[in-house]
Scaffold this motif. Structure first.
Motif, PDB file in Angstrom:
ATOM      1  N   PHE A 174      -6.317   1.274   5.424  1.00 52.87           N
ATOM      2  CA  PHE A 174      -8.008   1.247   4.602  1.00 52.87           C
ATOM      3  C   PHE A 174      -7.621   2.356   3.752  1.00 52.87           C
ATOM      4  CE2 PHE A 174      -9.817   0.043   8.925  1.00 52.87           C
ATOM      5  CZ  PHE A 174      -9.702  -2.019   8.333  1.00 52.87           C
ATOM      6  N   ASP A 175      -6.402   3.610   3.604  1.00 54.30           N
ATOM      7  CA  ASP A 175      -6.971   4.407   3.167  1.00 54.30           C
ATOM      8  C   ASP A 175      -5.330   3.853   1.240  1.00 54.30           C
ATOM      9  OD1 ASP A 175      -6.424   6.784   2.510  1.00 54.30           O
ATOM     10  OD2 ASP A 175      -4.752   7.559   3.652  1.00 54.30           O
ATOM     11  N   ILE A 176      -6.561   3.798   0.343  1.00 60.29           N
ATOM     12  CA  ILE A 176      -6.244   3.412  -0.867  1.00 60.29           C
ATOM     13  C   ILE A 176      -5.194   4.896  -1.415  1.00 60.29           C
ATOM     14  CG2 ILE A 176      -7.732   2.179  -1.086  1.00 60.29           C
ATOM     15  CD1 ILE A 176      -9.047   4.006  -3.088  1.00 60.29           C
ATOM     16  N   GLU A 177      -5.308   5.528  -0.730  1.00 58.54           N
ATOM     17  CA  GLU A 177      -4.236   6.715  -0.972  1.00 58.54           C
ATOM     18  C   GLU A 177      -2.932   5.985  -0.492  1.00 58.54           C
ATOM     19  OE1 GLU A 177      -4.972   9.746  -2.518  1.00 58.54           O
ATOM     20  OE2 GLU A 177      -6.853   9.814  -2.453  1.00 58.54           O
ATOM     21  N   LYS A 178      -2.639   4.612   0.039  1.00 61.94           N
ATOM     22  CA  LYS A 178      -1.160   5.163   0.315  1.00 61.94           C
ATOM     23  C   LYS A 178      -0.602   3.414   0.093  1.00 61.94           C
ATOM     24  CE  LYS A 178      -1.176   7.703   4.932  1.00 61.94           C
ATOM     25  NZ  LYS A 178      -1.252   7.508   6.330  1.00 61.94           N
ATOM     26  N   LEU A 179      -1.757   2.924  -1.276  1.00 63.58           N
ATOM     27  CA  LEU A 179      -1.231   2.013  -1.272  1.00 63.58           C
ATOM     28  C   LEU A 179      -0.110   1.687  -2.627  1.00 63.58           C
ATOM     29  CD1 LEU A 179      -3.199  -0.989  -1.976  1.00 63.58           C
ATOM     30  CD2 LEU A 179      -3.918   0.085  -3.767  1.00 63.58           C
ATOM     31  N   LYS A 180       1.037   0.963  -2.079  1.00 60.56           N
ATOM     32  CA  LYS A 180       2.263   0.483  -2.468  1.00 60.56           C
ATOM     33  C   LYS A 180       2.313  -0.376  -3.720  1.00 60.56           C
ATOM     34  CE  LYS A 180       4.636   3.321   0.566  1.00 60.56           C
ATOM     35  NZ  LYS A 180       5.760   3.501   1.387  1.00 60.56           N
TER      36      LYS A 180
END
Length: 325
Positions: free
Chosen positions: A318-324
């Protein structure tokens, strides 16, 4: 002059009045109500007093002080006092005086339970390919209603909604035969090595594969998705204007929002989500179509929530910092 804001939905009207002190807020409110009363009389309109109520929202630093010394202030319409309440329902959302969303989450949990039980009763009479449509229609429609408002509540409060969603996935798409096989024979009738019921017997079916197989977003990712899309629509269409004006847009780049003092409100949380996701989407202006952004964002969130452990849920899902993209 009395400064206030209002919102109207169907035949309901909400008026928001603020003040530096409690006395100032009540004074403004009563002056405004006098003007509204005059307007109603001039236009031969009637106010239903039985449906009128108000909530007094206080900063946290004043709540204990007010509990120790109760106030005698009140609001009146034509010398009739308006009922003061601690919570009320507006357009299907229960708002309380502390903005904690506790009452709304409890009511939502009950409503989702009814929806899940309905799906369980009809699942065996519905083709497998229609179950996902039923999930979106009867369950997720309730789950996502105004999720951008209450979805930012602490995880300790929304955990019961997350548990309910996983329960619904098990009912609709889980292995029913494997579950029933556990109880078809008494422990005494099983082979000696299987008579002792260990952890495996009581372990519930993992839901992460079920979310992956059916391309369904989890609660936290649904919150991210709806909050970002609502922010995109507000900034693109500049509607509603009252919300658009609350965002602080950078003068250097129109797709960059300036984050003010951290707060637990929609604008603050939406600003953070927007500034994290927008550079990854490579949006330089608001020309992209809303449908295109929806598809890209949903696809990226679906990949994110299955990119780590294939069975067990982790915080990285759920970590949007790791969204690709």
């Amino acid at each position: 002059a009395v400064v206030s804001t209002q919102s109207t939905g169907a035949d309901d009207t909400n008026i928001f009045v603020d003040g530096n002190t409690e006395e100032e807020a009540y004074k403004k409110g009563n002056e405004l109500l006098k003007s509204i009363r005059s307007y109603m009389l001039c236009n031969k309109l009637h106010i239903n007093m039985s449906k009128c109520c108000y909530i007094h929202f206080r900063p946290n630093r004043f709540k204990r002080q007010n509990e120790a010394t109760p106030s005698d202030n009140n609001l009146f319409i034509d010398n009739f006092p308006i009922l003061k309440v601690s919570e009320t329902k507006f357009l299907g959302v229960i708002i309380d005086e502390n903005l904690s969303w506790d009452s709304h989450l409890t009511a939502l949990r009950r409503k989702l339970g009814y929806a899940a039980s309905t799906l369980y009763r009809i699942r065996d009479n519905v083709p497998l390919y229609l179950r996902k449509d039923l999930y979106h229609t009867l369950y997720e429609s309730h789950l996502t209603y105004c999720i951008s408002a209450w979805g930012g509540a602490p995880l300790s409060k929304t955990s019961m909604i997350w548990t309910s969603q996983k329960h619904c996935l098990r009912l609709l798409f889980g292995d029913k035969e494997a579950f029933l096989n556990k109880f078809r024979t008494a422990a005494r009738a099983r082979p000696i090595e299987n008579q002792l019921l260990g952890e495996a017997f009581y372990e519930r079916e993992h839901t992460k594969p079920l979310f992956s197989q059916n391309n369904i977003l989890t609660l936290r990712n649904l919150y991210t998705y709806h909050t970002y899309m609502e922010t995109f629509k507000v900034l693109k269409l500049r509607d509603p204007l009252t919300i658009y004006e609350q965002f602080s847009i950078s003068s250097r780049k129109q797709t960059l929002l300036i984050h003010g003092t951290p707060a637990n409100d929609f604008v603050s949380r939406a600003t953070r989500i927007w500034n994290v996701i927008t550079p990854r989407l490579k949006i330089d202006d608001f020309s992209p179509k809303i449908g295109t952004i929806k598809s890209k964002l949903k696809g990226a969130l679906l990949k994110l929530q299955i990119s780590n452990d294939p069975v067990t849920w982790t915080t990285c899902d759920f970590d949007i910092e790791k969204l690709k993209f």
